[in-house]
Design a protein around this motif. Structure first.
Motif, PDB file in Angstrom:
ATOM      1  N   GLY A  12      -8.249  -4.007  -6.752  1.00  0.00           N
ATOM      2  CA  GLY A  12      -6.903  -4.222  -7.266  1.00  0.00           C
ATOM      3  C   GLY A  12      -6.696  -5.536  -7.963  1.00  0.00           C
ATOM      4  N   GLY A  13      -7.625  -6.491  -7.786  1.00  0.00           N
ATOM      5  CA  GLY A  13      -7.528  -7.752  -8.514  1.00  0.00           C
ATOM      6  C   GLY A  13      -6.244  -8.500  -8.203  1.00  0.00           C
ATOM      7  N   ILE A  14      -5.455  -8.741  -9.238  1.00  0.00           N
ATOM      8  CA  ILE A  14      -4.221  -9.522  -9.121  1.00  0.00           C
ATOM      9  C   ILE A  14      -3.243  -8.796  -8.191  1.00  0.00           C
ATOM     10  CG2 ILE A  14      -2.335 -10.549 -10.437  1.00  0.00           C
ATOM     11  CD1 ILE A  14      -4.246 -10.482 -12.867  1.00  0.00           C
ATOM     12  N   TRP A  15      -2.603  -9.534  -7.298  1.00  0.00           N
ATOM     13  CA  TRP A  15      -1.834  -8.913  -6.220  1.00  0.00           C
ATOM     14  C   TRP A  15      -0.556  -8.228  -6.682  1.00  0.00           C
ATOM     15  CZ3 TRP A  15      -1.441  -7.553  -1.200  1.00  0.00           C
ATOM     16  CH2 TRP A  15      -2.522  -7.837  -0.375  1.00  0.00           C
ATOM     17  N   THR A  16       0.367  -8.962  -7.287  1.00  0.00           N
ATOM     18  CA  THR A  16       1.691  -8.422  -7.589  1.00  0.00           C
ATOM     19  C   THR A  16       2.070  -8.743  -9.025  1.00  0.00           C
ATOM     20  OG1 THR A  16       2.851 -10.416  -6.883  1.00  0.00           O
ATOM     21  CG2 THR A  16       2.423  -8.739  -5.198  1.00  0.00           C
ATOM     22  N   ASP A  67      -1.985  -3.296 -14.081  1.00  0.00           N
ATOM     23  CA  ASP A  67      -3.247  -2.576 -14.208  1.00  0.00           C
ATOM     24  C   ASP A  67      -3.982  -2.992 -15.476  1.00  0.00           C
ATOM     25  OD1 ASP A  67      -5.222  -0.786 -13.494  1.00  0.00           O
ATOM     26  OD2 ASP A  67      -4.240   0.918 -14.433  1.00  0.00           O
ATOM     27  N   ILE A  68      -3.225  -3.153 -16.566  1.00  0.00           N
ATOM     28  CA  ILE A  68      -3.834  -3.601 -17.816  1.00  0.00           C
ATOM     29  C   ILE A  68      -4.380  -5.014 -17.663  1.00  0.00           C
ATOM     30  CG2 ILE A  68      -3.324  -4.209 -20.223  1.00  0.00           C
ATOM     31  CD1 ILE A  68      -1.347  -1.883 -20.266  1.00  0.00           C
ATOM     32  N   ALA A  69      -3.653  -5.883 -16.952  1.00  0.00           N
ATOM     33  CA  ALA A  69      -4.124  -7.249 -16.746  1.00  0.00           C
ATOM     34  C   ALA A  69      -5.411  -7.272 -15.916  1.00  0.00           C
ATOM     35  CB  ALA A  69      -3.034  -8.077 -16.057  1.00  0.00           C
ATOM     36  N   VAL A  70      -5.460  -6.458 -14.866  1.00  0.00           N
ATOM     37  CA  VAL A  70      -6.670  -6.384 -14.043  1.00  0.00           C
ATOM     38  C   VAL A  70      -7.844  -5.895 -14.883  1.00  0.00           C
ATOM     39  CG1 VAL A  70      -7.745  -5.200 -12.096  1.00  0.00           C
ATOM     40  CG2 VAL A  70      -5.420  -6.077 -11.878  1.00  0.00           C
ATOM     41  N   ARG A  80      -2.137  -2.729  -2.857  1.00  0.00           N
ATOM     42  CA  ARG A  80      -2.464  -3.665  -3.910  1.00  0.00           C
ATOM     43  C   ARG A  80      -2.866  -2.997  -5.222  1.00  0.00           C
ATOM     44  NH1 ARG A  80      -5.885  -6.494  -1.119  1.00  0.00           N
ATOM     45  NH2 ARG A  80      -7.735  -5.354  -1.765  1.00  0.00           N
ATOM     46  N   ARG A  81      -3.575  -1.882  -5.157  1.00  0.00           N
ATOM     47  CA  ARG A  81      -4.091  -1.293  -6.389  1.00  0.00           C
ATOM     48  C   ARG A  81      -2.958  -0.802  -7.272  1.00  0.00           C
ATOM     49  NH1 ARG A  81      -9.786   1.429  -7.000  1.00  0.00           N
ATOM     50  NH2 ARG A  81      -8.588   2.763  -8.390  1.00  0.00           N
ATOM     51  N   PRO A  82      -2.962  -1.167  -8.553  1.00  0.00           N
ATOM     52  CA  PRO A  82      -1.861  -0.757  -9.444  1.00  0.00           C
ATOM     53  C   PRO A  82      -1.731   0.748  -9.592  1.00  0.00           C
ATOM     54  CG  PRO A  82      -3.165  -2.527 -10.432  1.00  0.00           C
ATOM     55  CD  PRO A  82      -3.912  -2.071  -9.233  1.00  0.00           C
ATOM     56  N   ASP A  83      -2.848   1.481  -9.648  1.00  0.00           N
ATOM     57  CA  ASP A  83      -2.744   2.921  -9.848  1.00  0.00           C
ATOM     58  C   ASP A  83      -2.075   3.603  -8.665  1.00  0.00           C
ATOM     59  OD1 ASP A  83      -4.861   2.291  -8.217  1.00  0.00           O
ATOM     60  OD2 ASP A  83      -6.224   3.800  -9.029  1.00  0.00           O
ATOM     61  N   ILE A  84      -2.308   3.089  -7.443  1.00  0.00           N
ATOM     62  CA  ILE A  84      -1.638   3.655  -6.276  1.00  0.00           C
ATOM     63  C   ILE A  84      -0.146   3.339  -6.309  1.00  0.00           C
ATOM     64  CG2 ILE A  84      -1.473   3.546  -3.752  1.00  0.00           C
ATOM     65  CD1 ILE A  84      -4.453   3.094  -3.650  1.00  0.00           C
TER      66      ILE A  84
END
Length: 477
Positions: free
Chosen positions: A461-465, A160-163, A285-289
């Motif tokens: 979500g930007g970056i996948w994993t 999430d920080i990277a996105v 994909r979304r980090p917060d989810i």
């Protein structure tokens, strides 16, 4: 007389029987997320979102800045340490399922009170202990599972920080190019208005223009000049922001700052339609989810660990003891001892504290489940709003480009008619003002379109994993 081992066995059996009578509360149920649908209303492409979405702007400077922020940002390094901390906590939890050993040694010297002898008694002791908890009711396994989910959550937080870093860097860069574009529009129009002002002065001197024409031309020229420092300040603020995001000092001596200040560029734009994927993919994909999902897993596991406290803990212990005195005998059968056997401990029969702990765990689980539902709904709304805003701003571009072309033609006609003596200079001023507004609105539109594209990618979500992020950062090093 009843043997001692028989009394111990009876006590253990009684504890197990009483523990078996304890009722185990039902664990909370994690509800399924709301139905996400198979397409976004905004009509974006359903192709998968690219991990390095910023390369779609085809701007090498932007790509280099994003790479620099992901490589050097202190915020991302701090997230690395958070992941390392969670992984260490997981290793610590795993140790709870394996045997442990400890040792202790000591030496004492003593002279008995009332003794007339000069001799001092010296003794040394040593203990080697080993224990292992038999996880009969799954308490340790639940704690390990909770630690695994905590580790997963810390990794998603890093993603999430990277996105956020990538999107904030792109937004700051677009702000820089947008401020440069507006500054260029203002300067170009100021030059045109200055030429017109000089023309009016000449005409006033020759009696072909009035003082009113001159004052109106002067007012418009000075107003345009007054807007330039605002755009210059926006430009400097964007450069300082980019320096901070890439871990560079915001000073004139920094190479990055010098490069950005010396090389104005165009506002970046997407070279292809934005790929949004599907709402279902968004939920994966979304980090917060994904963080919210991991928090549910951890909370459920901690609830299982709290329920395991309703039952006894069974531990196998073994101890080796040694004692050496200054009696002239270093070691003997009598100086070495050992003991081994199981031990059973139980919080009962008063289990009120255990049930209270279960209630606390269940309330925590209910809270994170509700937070998860809210996060999913907010994420879907965020993505739909971002895509709708991008589509609406993109539709404005065609009309603004047509308006600019019309304003340029009107400006040329107004100047020609004034030079031919057909109209007053007021029409020229109005045409100049309309041209400046049209050029400025188009520059604002292009920058806002790029910003909304970045916000759309961030909402998706930007970056996948985490693995994809690790591979990307490894390629930077």
């Amino acid at each position: 007389m009843v043997p001692r081992y028989a009394r111990l066995s009876g006590a253990a059996a009684l504890a197990l029987i009483m523990a078996g009578c304890a009722s185990v509360p039902e664990r909370p149920v994690a509800e399924a997320p709301p139905a996400a649908g198979d397409a976004f209303r905004a009509g974006a492409s359903a192709e998968a979102v690219s991990a390095d979405w910023w390369t779609g702007f085809n701007d090498p400077v932007l790509a280099g800045l994003v790479d620099a922020s992901l490589e050097a940002s202190p915020a991302l390094r701090a997230a690395d340490f958070s992941v390392a901390e969670a992984e260490a906590a997981l290793r610590l939890a795993l140790l709870g399922a394996s045997p442990t050993a400890s040792s202790r040694a000591g030496i004492t010297a003593a002279r008995p009170t009332g003794s007339t002898a000069d001799r001092i008694n010296v003794s040394a002791t040593g203990t080697l202990a080993a224990s292992w908890e038999f996880d009969a009711f799954g308490r340790i396994a639940a704690l390990v599972e909770a630690a695994r989910f905590d580790t997963a959550a810390s990794r998603e937080l890093r993603r999430d920080i990277a996105v956020t870093l990538a999107s904030e860097t792109a937004l700051a860069y677009i702000n820089l190019r947008g401020a440069e574009a507006r500054l260029e529009v203002g300067r170009r129009n100021a030059e045109t208005q200055m030429e017109g002002l000089e023309l009016v002065r000449t005409l006033v001197d020759n009696g072909r223009a009035t003082q009113l024409d001159l004052e109106q031309a002067e007012t418009q020229y000075r107003t345009t000049l007054a807007s330039l420092p605002v755009y210059e300040a926006d430009r400097e603020a964007a450069i300082s922001r980019l320096a901070a995001l890439t871990a560079a000092p915001a000073s004139a001596a920094d190479p990055l700052v010098q490069q950005l200040a010396a090389t104005p560029g165009l506002i970046p734009s997407l070279s292809a339609p934005l790929s949004a994927g599907t709402p279902e993919e968004l939920l994966r994909r979304r980090p917060d989810i994904r963080i919210a999902e991991a928090q549910i897993g951890a909370a459920l596991a901690l609830g299982d660990a709290a329920r395991a406290d309703l039952f006894p803990r069974i531990t196998l212990n073994a101890n080796l003891l040694g004692l050496v005195r200054n009696t002239g005998v270093a070691l003997s059968d009598e100086s070495i001892g050992f003991d081994f056997g199981p031990a059973i401990s139980w919080a009962g029969p008063d289990l009120r504290g255990v049930y209270a702990g279960i209630d606390v765990a269940d309330a925590r689980t209910g809270r994170v489940i509700a937070n998860y539902q809210s996060t999913v709904l907010d994420a879907l709304a965020d993505a739909e709003t971002a895509l709708t805003n991008l589509a609406s701003e993109t539709r404005r571009t065609t009309d603004l480009e047509a308006a600019l072309a019309s304003a340029r033609r009107a400006h040329d006609l107004a100047r020609l008619r004034y030079q031919e003596g057909l109209d007053s200079y007021l029409n020229v001023l109005d045409a100049q003002r309309s041209l400046l507004d049209a050029e400025d609105r188009l520059a604002v539109n292009r920058a806002e379109t790029a910003r909304r594209a970045v916000r759309a990618y961030r909402s998706l979500g930007g970056i996948w994993t985490d693995e994809e992020l690790a591979a990307f950062r490894a390629g930077l090093g």
